[in-house]
Design an enzyme around this catalytic site. Structure first.
Site, PDB file in Angstrom:
ATOM      1  CB  ALA A  68      64.242  42.542  84.062  1.00 23.16           C
ATOM      2  N   GLY A 116      63.726  47.114  86.197  1.00 27.24           N
ATOM      3  CA  GLY A 116      63.994  47.721  84.898  1.00 27.24           C
ATOM      4  C   GLY A 116      62.953  48.774  84.530  1.00 27.24           C
ATOM      5  CD  GLU A 119      67.728  49.582  86.557  1.00 25.14           C
ATOM      6  OE1 GLU A 119      67.195  48.507  86.221  1.00 25.14           O
ATOM      7  OE2 GLU A 119      68.938  49.708  86.771  1.00 25.14           O
ATOM      8  CD  GLU A 139      66.624  46.040  90.134  1.00 22.82           C
ATOM      9  OE1 GLU A 139      66.370  46.633  91.201  1.00 22.82           O
ATOM     10  OE2 GLU A 139      66.269  46.494  89.027  1.00 22.82           O
TER      11      GLU A 139
END
Ligand SMILES: NC(=O)c1ccc[n+]([C@@H]2O[C@H](COP(=O)([O-])OP(=O)(O)OC[C@H]3O[C@@H](n4cnc5c(N)ncnc54)[C@H](O)[C@@H]3O)[C@@H](O)[C@H]2O)c1
Length: 714
Positions: A68, A116, A119, A139
């Protein structure tokens, strides 16, 4: 072309197979808000196009998606809880729609697919990569946890135990490891990725692969019976709590999230993840850890600019082969910059080479380097007793004994042995750079380069600009420090520079506590366990060396008499007079012996208490909060003064220097982050309660004003 956006596009390849290709504007792909929006539009286009029989996600860059966009985090975390939840729900809806597409899907991974990015690939049915693939969910290292379905899809794909390990450690996993647990379905050569991807999708479409079954398992509850689940989650909770400690809530929250959602299907499980993500994002710990990451990026950006502006160091010389000189020469050589190491003592040179050899052998044992690299590094350190080997040296780091006379002499000498454009830096820890500069013909080519012990492990290098130091010199030294793998922070000159200047007020606070009757073992315990320092003050002094601490305290007192001179003897003086120099000679505040493995072991020593009676004038008992306040206020006030006086350039640099140079608890982010978290007005009120303890406890008028105006540092 099915879709064309800013950061990605979708096109039809052959036989109804579509490719969604990430190609962000910069050097890397990030899942920032704009890219997510684009992804949403791309998915809509895919849903609306007929005839698609398979989809692959790819990247036009060397890496898939690095994660991210962390620069957006702090702003996002400030959103009201409901809005933050909405944002997550919206992002998750996109990944769910990818997972629900009516044809098989696959991700092609080269390089990083982190956070991200990881994911995103978990949402597809298959994942293949080449040997460069590095996949992980880091994270929790930032005080948060996966929020785009990572805690839901990963355990359903590779089992709860594996997933909990990945998520709680935040580790990056190489291609082979990903294949072993089943995150990757295949690892193939880079040039075969495209063909392999198409073949796998064709097989799936042709019914030769059970892609629907794979997908269904990812959307169903975890397949664990009650007993298995209990064993698995209880073990994980115990281990994670012990490892992360009480100050870092993210890893344990991730485990509890996976546990709470174990019996749920995808959509309900995602809601559990969302709630817990929001809770973590709202903690000061997340703000502190994300803040450190951003401060680190800021420093790296500055170092990159410096490297562009200055010629790179090709060959260095280190004067002094002691603890520091040996470490600096090693670090330079390991990073590919050869170093001449000069001393006046044969044995010191042998010891320096020996230490370098030991460090390299450890790396060899761990498989980090091979024998070739070991010899190469060792042979790029040239030990010498004469200045003869200094031709061609463009950077000199002086690390001889901390004695102004000797240093001045050595600096003047070496200046005549190197070319005019060579830069000379001193690793002094206390002597002002402008003072040392007086012995040089070219003071503009001179500055401070303050490393921390042990050099190979401590990330900070404090770079000190003297009155006459030129920008070119600073750029060259900043670039050299960065090339050595360190984080350079530039500061202005004053006694103690930045790091030691703010450390000594903390030690003076310690001396005053002891004088008023505190038990040093209790003080250490509180500062370690409750505040979070890696070592309490007494232990730290023992490790640094009481003689070193004693000397530096005197320098600081002379430099800042109004705040740092002492009325009489203090605890450090007592230890020093008794020649209890700390760990190095077996006795300081604590007594040291060796354990079975030869490691130093510390024990409380009744003799210390007896000796300290000479300076104890009070008998107070101290509550934890009072110990913390009395220790930290002098440091905090000094840090604020350093910013006000321009010794340090910004709160970001100050905080990073404190975390990287002193081990300031990362979960608190640094002094300025800590002040913002406490609230400046609360801090001022607290400090005022202790103002009677002396000048180190006086809040600066500038800080008082900021508090009155309701300001923050970040
Ligand atoms: N030890 C630390 O934790 C630490 C941390 C940061 C900075 N420093 C600073 O680094 C410097 C070196 O400290 P150290 O702990 O490595 O000391 P050390 O005593 O381990 O090493 C000093 C070395 O300098 C050599 N030397 C003395 N005169 C010399 C000369 N004329 N030419 C060449 N070599 C000479 C000595 O033989 C010795 O090997 C000091 O300025 C110190 O303040 C030390």
């Amino acid at each position: 072309m099915i879709y064309q956006g800013e950061a990605l596009s979708v096109q039809l390849l052959q036989d109804g197979i579509a490719e969604l290709r990430f190609d962000g504007a910069g050097a890397i792909n990030k899942l920032d808000r704009a890219t997510l929006l684009s992804l949403e539009q791309a998915v809509t286009a895919l849903e609306q196009t007929s005839g698609i029989r398979g989809l692959m996600l790819t990247s036009a860059k060397d890496a898939f998606i690095v994660g991210a966009d962390i620069t957006e985090f702090l702003e996002l975390f400030e959103l009201p809880e409901a809005e933050l939840g909405d944002w997550l729900a919206k992002a998750n809806a996109i990944f769910n729609r990818i997972e629900d597409l009516p044809f098989p899907t696959l991700s092609v991974v080269r390089g990083y697919a982190l956070g991200g990015g990881c994911e995103c690939i978990l949402a597809t049915d298959y994942r293949i990569g080449d040997a460069s693939a590095r996949i992980g969910l880091p994270e929790t290292k930032l005080g948060i946890m996966p929020g785009f379905g990572g805690t839901v899809r990963l355990p359903r794909l590779i089992g709860a135990d594996n997933a909990m390990e990945w998520i709680t450690t935040g580790q990056e996993n190489k291609a082979e490891a990903c294949l072993a647990v089943g995150v990757l379905d295949a690892v193939v050569d880079s040039d075969k990725l495209q063909t392999a991807a198409i073949r796998l999708l064709q097989d799936a479409t042709a019914g030769k692969q059970d892609w629907q079954g794979k997908r269904a398992r990812k959307c169903a509850p975890l397949t664990l019976d009650k007993l298995e689940a209990m064993m698995s989650f209880n073990t994980a909770k115990g281990m994670v709590a012990a490892k992360a400690g009480p100050h870092y809530p993210a890893p344990i929250t991730a485990v509890k999230t996976i546990e709470a959602a174990a019996a749920l299907g995808r959509d309900a499980a995602l809601l559990v993840e969302q709630d817990n993500f929001v809770k973590l994002a709202k903690t000061p710990v997340a703000r502190a850890l994300v803040g450190i990451f951003l401060n680190d990026q800021f420093i790296k950006g500055k170092a990159k600019k410096a490297a562009k502006a200055a010629p790179a160091t090709r060959k260095a010389a280190v004067l002094g082969a002691g603890i520091m000189g040996g470490g600096i020469a090693y670090q330079s050589a390991v990073k590919g910059i050869p170093a001449v190491m000069k001393d006046i003592n044969d044995q010191a040179l042998a010891l320096g080479m020996n230490e370098a050899g030991k460090l390299l052998n450890k790396q060899l044992e761990r498989g980090k380097i091979d024998g070739f690299k070991l010899t190469q590094v060792l042979s790029s350190i040239t030990p010498t007793l004469s200045y003869d080997g200094l031709q061609g040296v463009d950077m000199v780091v002086e690390a001889v004994v901390e004695n102004p006379k000797i240093k001045s002499q050595v600096l003047a000498e070496v200046e005549t042995k190197v070319s005019e454009d060579a830069v000379i830096a001193s690793n002094t820890s206390t002597i002002p750079i402008s003072t040392l500069a007086r012995s040089l013909q070219r003071p503009e080519r001179f500055c401070g380069m303050h490393f921390f012990n042990p050099v190979h492990r401590m990330p900070l290098v404090e770079i000190i600009r003297g009155e006459q130091t030129s920008d070119d010199t600073i750029n060259k030294v900043v670039a050299y420090a960065a090339a050595m793998g360190k984080s350079p922070v530039v500061v202005n000159d004053c006694p103690g520079f930045f790091v030691n200047r703010v450390l000594f007020p903390y030690f003076f606070g310690f001396g005053k506590l002891i004088a008023d009757g505190a038990d040093f073992v209790q003080v250490d315990k509180v500062m370690e366990k409750v505040f979070g320092w890696p070592m309490g003050p007494a232990y730290l002094l023992d490790v640094v060396g009481i003689d070193t601490g004693h000397h530096a305290a005197a320098v600081m007192a002379e430099g800042f008499p109004a705040r740092m001179s002492k009325a009489g003897k203090d605890a450090i003086d007592v230890m020093y007079e008794q020649q209890r120099f700390g760990q190095k000679n077996g006795k300081g505040f604590y007594a040291y012996s060796q354990d079975k493995k030869g490691k130093p072991k510390k024990e409380a020593d009744p003799q210390s208490y007896q000796l300290l009676q000479a300076v104890v004038t009070g008998q107070a008992e101290f509550a934890q909060d009072d110990i913390i306040a009395r220790m930290m206020i002098p440091m905090i006030n000094e840090v604020v003064l350093c910013l006000e006086e321009g010794i340090i350039g910004s709160p970001a640099e100050a905080d990073l220097a404190l975390v990287y140079g002193l081990g300031f608890p990362p979960f608190r982010g640094g002094v300025f982050r800590y002040l913002d978290t406490l609230g400046l007005a609360s801090y001022v009120a607290l400090a005022d309660k202790f103002a009677h303890l002396g000048p180190l406890y006086q809040v600066s008028p500038g800080l008082r004003q900021m508090a009155a105006d309701g300001k923050t540092f970040y």
